[in-house]
Design a protein around this motif. Sequence first.
Motif: not given
Lengths: 605, 394
Positions: A19-29, A106-113
């Motif tokens: 969860v920490g890594a997801v929060k820190d990621s930029r997202g937007g992929v 890539d946790v950014s993708v998870f963040k988008d999801a």
Amino acid sequence: MEYLNQNLESLRQTFQTFVGAVKDSRGGVLAIVPSREGSPSATCQGQWVHSAYDPRKEAQSWAEQQVREWKEGELGVVLGVGLLYHVEALALVKPPDSRLAVVVPDVSVFKDAAGARPLGSWLNTIQWITGTPEEMAEQLASQSTPLRFFTYGPAARLHVEEHQRLETSLRRIMASKVGGRLHVAVVGPIYGGSLPIAHYVVSALNELGHRVSWLNHNVHQVSYEAFGSFREERHRLTLQSRFADVLSLSTMAHMAEDPPDLVLAIAQAPLTLAVLQHLRKKKFLTAMWFMENYRHLTYWRQMAAGYDYWFVIQQGECLDALKRAGAAQVHYLPMAADLTVHRPMTLTAAEQQEFGGDVAFVGAGYSNRRALLPRWVSNEWTFKLWGNEWDGAANLSSVLQRNGARIDTDTCVRVFNATKVNLNLHSSSGIGLDAQPDFVNPRTFELAACGAFQLVDERTLLPDLFTPEEVVCFRRTEDVRQLIRTWLTDTAGRREHAEASRRRVLRDHTYRHRLQELLVAVGLNQPDRIGSILRGERSTVQLKERAATVPELVPLLSRFPPGQRVELKDLAADIRARAPGRQLAREELLVLMLDSYRAEKKDLI
Amino acid sequence: MTQRALLIQLARLGDLVQTIPAITALKEAHADWIVDLLCPAHLEGIGRVLPGISTVVKWDGAAWNRRALLAEKEFRPEHVVEADADLRAIAKEPYDYAFVLNQHPRAILAGALLARESIGTITGGPLEQKLSPWATYVRAVASDRGENRIHLADAFCGMCGVSPPKHMMPMQVPFASLPLDLDPIGQSDGPWVGLLVGAGDQERLVPVTIWARLITDCLNSLQRSRIVLVGSEQEEERAHSIQTALPPSLLGRVWDTTGRLSLTQLAVVLTRSQVVIGSDTGPLHLAAAVGTQVIGWYFARARVHETGPYGQNHWVWQAAETGGEEARLITPHRWPIDETIALLSHQATASVTDWSLLTSHRDRWGAYYVQAGQEPIAPFQREAVWHELHPSLV
């Protein structure tokens, strides 16, 4: 943002670091786009990752297809993240007692999801695999249960490279752990460059403890060549093609008599598409190790759909081309060396005299070699050219050994050992270096295994196999003379490179390594079949444990050594061997009845 | 004490029908025995109407196949447990005797699993593969050929330890309604001629053009005749091709039943036909068993003296062997079309090059065939064979 927080909050308890890594990621992929049906869908670089009409329905249908293969107790591993519709659908239909993991390169993708829609409590039932591909491979390899991979293509294509690295890494890790005994039928070519490799493959499989049926079609070479002696091409081709059909049929007869777990064909093995299709119908698994340049030898186009697994020595476009041609599974598997053949040798003075020299090249007279090698002959060093098909190369006649006769493997190894600088020039049909220099030839590995120093033309796939401290490359033909000059005077440097390259072969590049990787690749795709054998799950001990409910079977199983793999046909063969003069027990009759149906299924001819 | 016997016939329809004399003879010899039949599940319908059978036990080959596939993938003791449970479900108590009439290993194993004692094709244990005298005889005649040997159906009797039956009654076909559009078959003036369009083996197929010619000539010669095309689902296309080759004016007299009948309905249609024509196939034997006269065209590997339709008054055109090993597979160059129509018209038949016409008879040694037009003198060789193989019965 609201969805993201809600979703991550529900995950926080179990997967804090993730969860920490997801929060820190930029997202937007992913670009979130509403679907026709209303729920969010997504695109990436203009391509849809989920259905533009109804992502849920599409995911359900995908999951229903995947779950058919999923056996109880296996860990399902999903490749492809997207908006997780497919993961949700799979989580709902998974077999009881099975777990599900998702690879998240890539946790950014998870963040988008997680930000696109509310995800349910199923999120907490998933094992999220993150990190570098190598780290993720370690995590997966440490699981105690068999792995079953599910690829959701539209989302997985965002991370093709990471998935390939993960698979390669996983294969290597698993290869070092496997222990079961497979029965592999190796189908060799009638003749040609892949014939010695077929021998190395057979040796490696034997060394690994597998049972090997070696279908050596080289014994038919004389007949094959006799059919090639007709003047008219039409006659020649017809007869040779029919002869290959007969050999293909004879291979099938072998399979029928002693069914293997895997049929492994070596490039140019005479197996026709019709026979391969028939083998598939009869549930035989087939694989082809195609150690050829796919751009030059193109029969793979017709055969692609025939084999269940392809192993090739090139990557990128080669993998795509085979898949487009209908190959279901294509894997990169570079060449290697056989340490019992390719090894350092102590030569006598006479041998040193005969085979030795400053510079040597061993190989056939392809056009680029005819054009380039004369440039590297010099008065400054002795040069020896070994090999055949050099007719008409007048400017090389002074250095050509044995009048251009074919050189056997043993002589090759002696030359490698006796030469200070071995030139290794990949063949091509042009007059310069190979214009598409990707694959690494067997010679590279063989020279290294001999502890010989080599100068090799640069290949795009070489850096993954050897470092510059192990093998010296040249990018331009005009650099070669200077490189020879430099390395001829640097005895210590040559020795250091040669020794380092041999160590590398010992560590990573023997046929034993390759065959382990090949079998693991098949095992990962067949966790309940090849995979379970490789994990040693069919041993006598395990079967006896399972036979608690049928104690009458225990005496039958006790006849096999504890670690031995026992199949239905083994039990039946043992019963038949002991049948004369005694009354068979009911369980024995039942085993024989089952085996009679099994045998009929394998009745190929 | 009442004995329970299980007759095991796991082969095809033709073999099952050829088993009728053995069942009849067993019941004649042991009237108080309970005789059950083990046959492939899809033949259960026919098994039920075989005279003398108490219960039909279905052999579910598909289930065994599925189980074998799983066991091959990964053998588990559970597979043996399940197989055992399935067998116990079909036979709770072992039979006193199993009469095994096929040499296939699974028929022999089924005998060993389901009965205390197996009689029939082999002697000794199920893996010993030592043929019984009768099975040896059947195998020998199959390779030696020659005339006037014991008919296969009578050899089955021998394998069961009984003489051929004294009386053979036609099989009683239970009522089964036909599809409405086919119901008029056989219900009006005829003759109604059943034509078996296909065959289990490719080599026994009569060419479509030949069947089309026979039908055309038959319908033209016999003004009131009707043709009923009989065959399985796989033979629908063949039937269609035959009809395509016919003059349109005749199509109204051709009834196509291919792919539309259950086995029981097939038996009904065969009963309603006055005569049935075909190569050596299961439906031809079924037609003979239900009491319909048949005209067999025997070629390829079919030999009238071994597997001619059982009973009396049947006709068989036998293609001649021309000698040599390869001649065992007889491929006719011409077909007895006109001569078959002459038989249907009750006219004298001319001789046909490479074919001979035989008629069937039966006596205490079973069925036999003699050349048409010759006196039905029972060939004495059969008696000698029975003396040699089964002196206690003679």
